[in-house]
Design an enzyme around this catalytic site. Structure first.
Site, PDB file in Angstrom:
ATOM      1  N   HIS A 130       3.774  -1.639  -1.891  1.00 38.80           N
ATOM      2  CA  HIS A 130       3.181  -2.797  -2.566  1.00 38.80           C
ATOM      3  C   HIS A 130       2.523  -3.678  -1.513  1.00 38.80           C
ATOM      4  O   HIS A 130       2.841  -4.857  -1.351  1.00 38.80           O
ATOM      5  CB  HIS A 130       4.234  -3.564  -3.355  1.00 38.80           C
ATOM      6  CG  HIS A 130       4.617  -2.878  -4.623  1.00 38.80           C
ATOM      7  ND1 HIS A 130       3.831  -2.887  -5.751  1.00 38.80           N
ATOM      8  CD2 HIS A 130       5.700  -2.124  -4.935  1.00 38.80           C
ATOM      9  CE1 HIS A 130       4.406  -2.183  -6.707  1.00 38.80           C
ATOM     10  NE2 HIS A 130       5.540  -1.701  -6.239  1.00 38.80           N
ATOM     11  N   ASN A 172       0.104   4.428  -4.803  1.00 37.84           N
ATOM     12  CA  ASN A 172       0.274   3.429  -5.852  1.00 37.84           C
ATOM     13  C   ASN A 172       0.791   2.125  -5.259  1.00 37.84           C
ATOM     14  O   ASN A 172       1.686   2.117  -4.421  1.00 37.84           O
ATOM     15  CB  ASN A 172       1.245   3.936  -6.912  1.00 37.84           C
ATOM     16  CG  ASN A 172       0.740   5.193  -7.593  1.00 37.84           C
ATOM     17  OD1 ASN A 172       1.287   6.270  -7.416  1.00 37.84           O
ATOM     18  ND2 ASN A 172      -0.324   5.069  -8.362  1.00 37.84           N
ATOM     19  N   ARG A 223     -13.839   4.201   6.164  1.00 34.65           N
ATOM     20  CA  ARG A 223     -14.022   3.241   7.254  1.00 34.65           C
ATOM     21  C   ARG A 223     -12.872   2.241   7.346  1.00 34.65           C
ATOM     22  O   ARG A 223     -12.749   1.545   8.351  1.00 34.65           O
ATOM     23  CB  ARG A 223     -15.354   2.494   7.085  1.00 34.65           C
ATOM     24  CG  ARG A 223     -16.579   3.352   7.387  1.00 34.65           C
ATOM     25  CD  ARG A 223     -17.843   2.515   7.450  1.00 34.65           C
ATOM     26  NE  ARG A 223     -18.190   1.942   6.154  1.00 34.65           N
ATOM     27  CZ  ARG A 223     -18.929   2.559   5.235  1.00 34.65           C
ATOM     28  NH1 ARG A 223     -19.406   3.768   5.476  1.00 34.65           N
ATOM     29  NH2 ARG A 223     -19.223   1.975   4.084  1.00 34.65           N
ATOM     30  N   GLY A 275       1.600  12.989 -13.255  1.00 41.67           N
ATOM     31  CA  GLY A 275       0.246  13.147 -13.745  1.00 41.67           C
ATOM     32  C   GLY A 275      -0.421  11.850 -14.132  1.00 41.67           C
ATOM     33  O   GLY A 275      -1.589  11.852 -14.527  1.00 41.67           O
ATOM     34  N   ASP A 317      10.603   6.775 -10.214  1.00 41.14           N
ATOM     35  CA  ASP A 317      10.210   5.385 -10.478  1.00 41.14           C
ATOM     36  C   ASP A 317      10.457   5.068 -11.953  1.00 41.14           C
ATOM     37  O   ASP A 317       9.760   4.239 -12.556  1.00 41.14           O
ATOM     38  CB  ASP A 317       8.749   5.152 -10.101  1.00 41.14           C
ATOM     39  CG  ASP A 317       8.383   3.670  -9.990  1.00 41.14           C
ATOM     40  OD1 ASP A 317       9.304   2.838  -9.912  1.00 41.14           O
ATOM     41  OD2 ASP A 317       7.172   3.360  -9.987  1.00 41.14           O
ATOM     42  N   ILE A 354       0.376  -0.022 -14.450  1.00 34.82           N
ATOM     43  CA  ILE A 354       1.448   0.960 -14.594  1.00 34.82           C
ATOM     44  C   ILE A 354       2.772   0.286 -14.245  1.00 34.82           C
ATOM     45  O   ILE A 354       2.891  -0.388 -13.216  1.00 34.82           O
ATOM     46  CB  ILE A 354       1.218   2.176 -13.688  1.00 34.82           C
ATOM     47  CG1 ILE A 354      -0.050   2.923 -14.113  1.00 34.82           C
ATOM     48  CG2 ILE A 354       2.400   3.130 -13.750  1.00 34.82           C
ATOM     49  CD1 ILE A 354      -0.421   4.070 -13.186  1.00 34.82           C
ATOM     50  N   ALA A 355       3.762   0.454 -15.106  1.00 39.01           N
ATOM     51  CA  ALA A 355       5.054  -0.231 -14.927  1.00 39.01           C
ATOM     52  C   ALA A 355       6.165   0.808 -14.824  1.00 39.01           C
ATOM     53  O   ALA A 355       6.931   1.033 -15.758  1.00 39.01           O
ATOM     54  CB  ALA A 355       5.318  -1.186 -16.083  1.00 39.01           C
TER      55      ALA A 355
END
Length: 369
Positions: free
Chosen positions: A184, A208, A216, A238, A263, A297-298
């Site tokens: 994160h 994620n 670069r 996926g 997760d 996404i949680a």
């Protein structure tokens, strides 16, 4: 004594097509080829090790409720996860402390392998489904108090290395025997390498919740994938990662530095609908969990057996996928000598799979569950 025979055995870097596993007490006594010719079509792999999971079966780790923790652990055990960390999310200090104290007895009991703090020392820009109201800069005092309260239960902490005080926090955690993950994060390549130099050895769900790679401005993804000392977590559902990305990333790290994780949140194994994560509302539709407010996404509704099948479907060998689901994550949190591989002396954690890699039976510490 228990003998599981007439099976294909995935033992480390080899497959024994017609093998057996002999268990005495809670330990593996022997793994070898059988002199019998029959094979019932089943495959035995080590029990899965999930080092990043927030809940499942309608129960969550994130509130610090030990009754819920038992339910979540039981749910994932049924899907072959014999070792897991209870992952918390960004929370107020009081909840972090109470959850640590509540889960310490479960760790001592062996139900959990430890506590994982995914937050609160994370980037505002890359917080994803973490509650931004409770994000804060690393505090050595807070960390020291949590470690003391946990009495060995705190095993993994995710930190954004670019935050003020992050490098000092990483050094403190490592000195206290806690594994540090980078995640994160909006860190640059250089800031990520500084975190690794300070002692971080895991990348939290790589790709994620972090600055995306650019040719670069390589950022944290390239730094983590390229660091020989870092184990990279991958959510093989996926949704978090395209199968091609998973296969490519695993080819860069090799199975010895790639750890499959779920997760998973409470909605794993449950119907679509509305759920809660860290004080925020999550809507699950088609098995995909997203924050209601912005669609981030949680977490996931994944289980480790599904992750294994997804990895194999993405082109990884069963040997490599099994290592990524068991041996590599076990080693990442310092348990590689105790579990994660089918070999003599290890704890007798194993999963019996059918020809389609669906779970048929699960053994933990020598007992069928």
């Amino acid at each position: 004594m228990t003998v599981v025979s007439g099976v294909r055995v995935v033992a480390g870097d080899r497959v024994i097509d017609n093998g057996f596993v002999r268990i005495e007490g809670d330990r593996i006594a022997e793994v070898d080829a059988s002199d019998k010719s029959e094979n019932d079509g089943h495959t035995v792999v080590p029990g899965f090790v999930d080092i990043h999971v927030h809940g499942g079966g309608g129960a969550t780790f994130t509130t610090g409720d030990p009754v819920d923790a038992r339910r979540a652990a039981r749910y994932h055990l049924g899907h072959g996860t014999t070792t897991m960390l209870a992952s918390l999310v960004t929370s107020p200090p009081e909840l972090m402390m109470s959850a640590t104290k509540a889960f310490a007895p479960l760790v001592a009991e062996g139900l959990l392998a430890g506590v994982h703090f995914e937050g609160p020392y994370l980037s505002q820009a890359r917080c994803g489904a973490q509650n931004p109201a409770h994000l804060r800069h690393p505090s050595l005092d807070e960390l020291s108090a949590l470690i003391e309260a946990g009495e060995g239960a705190v095993r993994l902490v995710t930190v954004a290395p670019e935050l003020p005080g992050a490098l000092a926090a990483i050094r403190l955690l490592v000195d206290r025997g806690v594994v540090v993950a980078l995640g994160h994060t909006d860190a640059t390549w250089e800031e990520t390498l500084a975190g690794i130099e300070a002692g971080a050895t895991v990348g939290t769900h790589v790709f994620n919740g972090m600055r995306p790679p650019h040719h670069r401005q390589p950022g944290p993804v390239f730094a983590l994938l390229g660091a020989a000392t870092v184990t990279c977590e991958f959510v093989a559902d996926g949704v978090h990662l395209h199968d091609g990305t998973l296969a490519f990333a695993a080819s860069v790290t090799g199975p010895g530095r790639a750890a499959l994780i779920t997760d998973a949140m409470a909605a794993a194994g449950m119907p679509d609908g509305e759920y809660e994560l860290g004080g925020q509302t999550v809507e699950v539709a088609g098995g995909v969990a997203r924050l209601t407010k912005d669609g981030s996404i949680a977490g996931s509704t994944l289980t480790m057996d599904k992750a294994l099948r997804r990895a194999v479907g993405a082109g990884l060998s069963l040997v490599d996928a099994s290592r990524m689901a068991s041996g590599t994550p076990a080693a990442a949190i310092g348990l590689g000598d105790e579990l994660g591989t089918l070999r003599a002396g290890q704890r007798a954690d194993l999963v019996v799979l059918d020809e389609d890699l669906n779970v048929q039976r699960v053994m933990r510490a020598g007992a069928w569950v």
